[in-house]
Design a protein around this motif. Structure first.
Motif, PDB file in Angstrom:
ATOM      1  N   LEU A  91       1.041  -1.170  -0.260  1.00  0.00           N
ATOM      2  CA  LEU A  91      -0.028   0.089  -0.322  1.00  0.00           C
ATOM      3  C   LEU A  91       1.034   1.107   0.012  1.00  0.00           C
ATOM      4  O   LEU A  91       0.451   2.277  -0.821  1.00  0.00           O
ATOM      5  N   THR A  92       1.255   1.205   0.858  1.00  0.00           N
ATOM      6  CA  THR A  92       2.606   2.872   0.627  1.00  0.00           C
ATOM      7  C   THR A  92       3.344   2.087  -0.625  1.00  0.00           C
ATOM      8  O   THR A  92       4.402   3.490  -1.116  1.00  0.00           O
ATOM      9  N   ALA A  93       3.491   1.304  -1.854  1.00  0.00           N
ATOM     10  CA  ALA A  93       4.462   1.584  -2.700  1.00  0.00           C
ATOM     11  C   ALA A  93       2.972   3.141  -3.811  1.00  0.00           C
ATOM     12  O   ALA A  93       3.769   3.303  -4.915  1.00  0.00           O
ATOM     13  N   VAL A  94       2.149   3.036  -3.574  1.00  0.00           N
ATOM     14  CA  VAL A  94       1.216   3.525  -4.139  1.00  0.00           C
ATOM     15  C   VAL A  94       0.789   4.526  -3.164  1.00  0.00           C
ATOM     16  O   VAL A  94      -0.066   5.387  -4.421  1.00  0.00           O
ATOM     17  N   LEU A  95       0.693   4.824  -2.253  1.00  0.00           N
ATOM     18  CA  LEU A  95      -0.431   5.645  -1.369  1.00  0.00           C
ATOM     19  C   LEU A  95       0.490   7.346  -1.243  1.00  0.00           C
ATOM     20  O   LEU A  95       1.646   6.454  -1.577  1.00  0.00           O
ATOM     21  N   ARG A  96       0.663   8.161  -1.201  1.00  0.00           N
ATOM     22  CA  ARG A  96       0.848   9.078  -1.637  1.00  0.00           C
ATOM     23  C   ARG A  96       0.465   9.822  -0.904  1.00  0.00           C
ATOM     24  O   ARG A  96       1.205  11.530  -0.896  1.00  0.00           O
ATOM     25  N   ILE A 160      18.360   0.845  -6.854  1.00  0.00           N
ATOM     26  CA  ILE A 160      16.533   0.292  -6.675  1.00  0.00           C
ATOM     27  C   ILE A 160      15.906   1.587  -6.951  1.00  0.00           C
ATOM     28  O   ILE A 160      15.160   2.278  -7.330  1.00  0.00           O
ATOM     29  N   LEU A 161      16.125   2.455  -5.438  1.00  0.00           N
ATOM     30  CA  LEU A 161      15.360   3.803  -5.144  1.00  0.00           C
ATOM     31  C   LEU A 161      15.412   5.049  -6.903  1.00  0.00           C
ATOM     32  O   LEU A 161      15.226   5.837  -7.156  1.00  0.00           O
ATOM     33  N   ALA A 162      17.420   5.151  -6.465  1.00  0.00           N
ATOM     34  CA  ALA A 162      17.678   5.776  -8.217  1.00  0.00           C
ATOM     35  C   ALA A 162      17.036   5.532  -9.140  1.00  0.00           C
ATOM     36  O   ALA A 162      17.012   6.220  -9.881  1.00  0.00           O
ATOM     37  N   ALA A 163      17.515   3.975 -10.073  1.00  0.00           N
ATOM     38  CA  ALA A 163      17.166   3.976 -10.660  1.00  0.00           C
ATOM     39  C   ALA A 163      15.161   3.678 -11.282  1.00  0.00           C
ATOM     40  O   ALA A 163      14.478   4.303 -12.386  1.00  0.00           O
ATOM     41  N   PHE A 166      10.445   5.436  -5.795  1.00  0.00           N
ATOM     42  CA  PHE A 166       9.842   4.737  -4.162  1.00  0.00           C
ATOM     43  C   PHE A 166       8.921   3.213  -4.374  1.00  0.00           C
ATOM     44  O   PHE A 166       8.800   2.692  -3.984  1.00  0.00           O
ATOM     45  N   GLY A 167       7.991   3.313  -5.381  1.00  0.00           N
ATOM     46  CA  GLY A 167       7.486   2.216  -5.897  1.00  0.00           C
ATOM     47  C   GLY A 167       7.592   1.149  -5.267  1.00  0.00           C
ATOM     48  O   GLY A 167       7.414   0.259  -5.016  1.00  0.00           O
ATOM     49  N   TRP A 168       8.830   0.693  -6.371  1.00  0.00           N
ATOM     50  CA  TRP A 168       9.535  -0.175  -6.719  1.00  0.00           C
ATOM     51  C   TRP A 168      10.250  -0.692  -5.524  1.00  0.00           C
ATOM     52  O   TRP A 168      10.208  -2.169  -4.849  1.00  0.00           O
ATOM     53  N   LEU A 172       9.315  -4.366  -3.726  1.00  0.00           N
ATOM     54  CA  LEU A 172      10.395  -5.077  -3.392  1.00  0.00           C
ATOM     55  C   LEU A 172      10.828  -5.869  -1.605  1.00  0.00           C
ATOM     56  O   LEU A 172      10.516  -6.743  -1.676  1.00  0.00           O
ATOM     57  N   ALA A 173       9.776  -4.567  -0.998  1.00  0.00           N
ATOM     58  CA  ALA A 173      10.285  -4.677   0.183  1.00  0.00           C
ATOM     59  C   ALA A 173       8.931  -5.562   0.587  1.00  0.00           C
ATOM     60  O   ALA A 173       8.615  -6.923   1.285  1.00  0.00           O
ATOM     61  N   GLY A 174       7.912  -5.802  -0.350  1.00  0.00           N
ATOM     62  CA  GLY A 174       6.429  -6.481   0.051  1.00  0.00           C
ATOM     63  C   GLY A 174       6.419  -7.968  -0.108  1.00  0.00           C
ATOM     64  O   GLY A 174       5.979  -8.927   0.689  1.00  0.00           O
ATOM     65  N   ALA A 175       6.960  -7.930  -1.584  1.00  0.00           N
ATOM     66  CA  ALA A 175       7.602  -9.370  -1.657  1.00  0.00           C
ATOM     67  C   ALA A 175       8.407 -10.086  -0.940  1.00  0.00           C
ATOM     68  O   ALA A 175       8.143 -11.434  -0.846  1.00  0.00           O
ATOM     69  N   LEU A 176       9.085  -9.150  -0.439  1.00  0.00           N
ATOM     70  CA  LEU A 176      10.202  -9.589   0.811  1.00  0.00           C
ATOM     71  C   LEU A 176       9.980 -10.744   1.928  1.00  0.00           C
ATOM     72  O   LEU A 176       9.398 -11.365   2.312  1.00  0.00           O
TER      73      LEU A 176
END
Length: 405
Positions: A91-96, A160-163, A166-168, A172-176
């Protein structure tokens, strides 16, 4: 009990620690940056968020810790916490929206925070059944895996953040976290119902810590954790502005400490089978005093770098052996004991915030002077806890916790 059955239990749990450690390390160091750049929170809202988040995590972990010791549901709690972490990160990946992110953090992310102490509590229950004499070593070994994840996690997350943004990173944290839930479901067996308090205390020789002793020990750990947190926060600016160094040198100093922690945790864990854990913790707290005395008077960066051996000793004792020590003092309540210790870390973050602001206003050397005072208080609190007699021995003349543990 043969080592092989114990290893079959702890290896899957080790994988869980690595995965969860990576998930936390992906997003933890960049939370303030996320709030500023992605959510566009102002300094006041960012500060409020950074205070409310650890407070909610402490409260939720404490409640879950108490429940976990009363019913045989620790494995289910691990699964629920991992799934909550996956949902929270997703959710944090998409919420702003600031308030939406805060709501997720106070609920799902707070529940996910219980995964760390509950994993240690699960390990403790396994060790109580299989090999209680090696509990401190095993707990320290598991703690090193979490530290190892933090060595590689933040640099990878930065790439990952630079490339991709924050969404990615949060995705990825959620996937872990999801992978962690899968590992728990497929590899970790159920643990039996908790043993009654009376039976467990009897199994430990009739020793049981009094609440006042526990309070003093946890207070000691909290002030030491506050000093360690402020040390990390102030290090880059202290090196750059007071010692005439560079940010890269500050990173190198912190990296030296992280590199020393892992072998030191393993070595001290092995040593704990021959030396009482409390004595090792005393040594660690005294090292905290010595480290901050050196830092407060340092005139060159190399002096801070050399002193990292002392700081690594602090983290390896208070941060790692402290878990098994408090578990020994509350043998019938491994969930509550572990939560008490792990909650000292976010409490340290909360207490360090105003001290950092004070140092920022005056001088960053002041941060280490404050840390030195905190560590002296930590030593005094630990000494005071040793003068409180165990509950079962309150009417006997022999020494209390300092001699018993």
């Amino acid at each position: 009990m043969p080592v092989a059955p114990l290893t079959r239990r702890l290896v899957p749990l080790s994988l869980v620690f690595i995965v969860v450690g990576l998930g936390v390390s992906f997003v933890g160091p960049y939370l303030a940056l996320f709030l500023t750049d992605a959510v566009h929170a102002d300094p006041l809202h960012t500060t409020a968020f950074l205070i409310v988040a650890p407070i909610s995590g402490v409260a939720v972990s404490w409640l879950i810790g108490r429940v976990s010791d009363r019913r045989p549901i620790r494995r289910q709690l691990l699964i629920a916490a991992a799934l909550a972490g996956a949902a929270g990160a997703g959710l944090t990946a998409v919420l702003r929206n600031y308030w939406a992110v805060l709501a997720v953090t106070m609920t799902l992310t707070a529940v996910a925070g219980s995964l760390f102490p509950q994993s240690f509590a699960y390990a403790r229950q396994v060790l109580q059944q299989r090999d209680p004499g090696r509990a401190a070593f095993a707990i320290s070994a598991l703690r090193t895996l979490f530290s190892a994840a933090w060595v590689g996690g933040p640099p990878l997350a930065a790439l990952i953040l630079a490339a991709h943004g924050f969404g990615w990173t949060y995705g990825l944290a959620g996937a872990l976290y999801l992978l962690g839930a899968l590992l728990i479901v497929t590899l970790l067996p159920r643990v039996p119902a908790p043993v009654t308090a009376a039976a467990e205390v009897h199994a430990h020789g009739g020793r049981e810590a009094r609440p006042i002793a526990l309070f003093l020990i946890i207070a000691s750990f909290t002030v030491i954790s506050t000093a360690s947190t402020l040390n990390v926060q102030a290090m880059p600016l202290f090196v750059e502005r007071d010692l005439g160094g560079t940010i890269s040198q500050a990173g190198l100093v912190l990296g030296i400490c992280a590199a020393l922690e892992i072998p030191m945790m393993l070595a001290l864990g092995a040593l704990s089978t021959r030396i009482p854990v409390r004595r090792l913790i005393y040594a660690g707290v005294l090292c905290a005093v010595a480290y901050h005395a050196v830092a407060a008077t340092a005139t060159h960066v190399w002096m801070l770098a050399a002193a990292q051996l002392l700081q690594a000793m602090v983290i390896s004792t208070v941060g790692a052996l402290g878990i098994s020590y408090v578990q020994d003092l509350l043998p019938a309540h491994p969930g509550r004991a572990t939560t008490m210790v792990t909650n000292t870390f976010p409490m340290g973050q909360i207490l360090a915030a105003p001290l950092f602001g004070l140092a920022q206003h005056f001088d960053f050397r002041l941060a280490y002077a404050c840390n030195l005072l905190l560590c002296v208080v930590g030593v005094l609190l630990l000494v005071a806890s040793g003068r409180v007699r165990p509950a079962a021995a309150a009417n006997r003349p022999e020494p209390a916790l300092s001699a018993s543990y």
